[in-house]
Design a protein around this motif. Structure first.
Motif, short mmCIF file in Angstrom:
data_model
loop_
_atom_site.label_atom_id
_atom_site.label_comp_id
_atom_site.label_asym_id
_atom_site.label_seq_id
_atom_site.Cartn_x
_atom_site.Cartn_y
_atom_site.Cartn_z
N LYS A 147 -3.85 3.30 -8.81
CA LYS A 147 -4.70 3.28 -7.62
C LYS A 147 -3.94 3.76 -6.38
N SER A 149 -3.10 7.00 -3.62
CA SER A 149 -3.90 8.03 -2.96
C SER A 149 -3.56 9.40 -3.55
N TYR A 150 -4.57 10.27 -3.52
CA TYR A 150 -4.39 11.65 -3.99
C TYR A 150 -3.78 12.47 -2.86
N ASP A 151 -3.21 13.61 -3.22
CA ASP A 151 -2.70 14.53 -2.21
C ASP A 151 -3.19 15.93 -2.53
#
Length: 195
Positions: A147, A149-151
């Motif tokens: 869980k 964060s995406y980048d």
């Protein structure tokens, strides 16, 4: 004299702490990875060290594919190995215990297959583009599990679908060919005259 020992001790401890905190996540004795790839791996792993689970994705180049079997990742590690094999590069993903549920053997095979054209390239830049694709796929799946964060390097849902279902394009073409063959057989039978 006492101050010199204290100063030396502080200097030694500082040196050990500094070298321990600058762990390299890339081991490239075969010189397969370019700077862009190394920077991506280093930057992502620095971000990971600030998270609760502290996952690690390592890059390793080997001279011989047989050495891959000797590598055992730690529980929070994923190791992407590129080994030379008869002037070709054998790329494999080795997964530690904590990530084996999200990076199964089947999923790892699909990731490598997805990047296959680039990984087979003789051009170093294309090969490295494939390695970055494999790395980003692993990082995206780790981000889903933990869980995080995406980048900008995370794979899209569409790209993940292509990894999950690599045969879907082949299936469509297979159905089209089967339909054409069926149509051809029906047409052939209808044009045959009975004796």
């Amino acid at each position: 004299m006492k101050n010199k020992f204290i100063s030396f001790g502080i200097l030694l401890i500082s040196f050990l702490l500094f070298t321990a905190s600058t762990t390299s996540f890339v081991s490239d004795p075969q010189n397969l990875f370019n700077n862009q790839t190394k920077e991506l791996v280093t930057q992502k792993n620095k971000e990971y060290q600030k998270t609760k689970n502290k996952p690690e994705i390592w890059l390793l180049s080997l001279k011989n594919s047989n050495d891959i079997n000797k590598i055992r990742p730690m529980k929070n590690q994923v190791i992407i190995v590129a080994a030379l094999q008869n002037k070709r590069k054998n790329v494999q993903i080795l997964v530690g215990k904590n990530y084996q549920d999200v990076l199964t053997q089947n999923k790892c095979s699909n990731i490598i297959r997805y990047a296959g054209d680039k990984l087979r390239s003789e051009k170093k830049s294309s090969f490295n583009s494939g390695i970055r694709l494999v790395f980003n796929a692993c990082a995206t799946l780790i981000a889903q599990k933990d869980k995080l964060s995406y980048d900008k390097n995370s794979l899209t849902q569409e790209e993940l679908q292509k990894i999950d279902h690599p045969q879907s394009v082949s299936l469509v073409w297979g159905l089209v060919i089967a339909a054409l063959i069926s149509f051809g057989l029906v047409l052939f039978k209808s044009t045959r005259k009975p004796h």
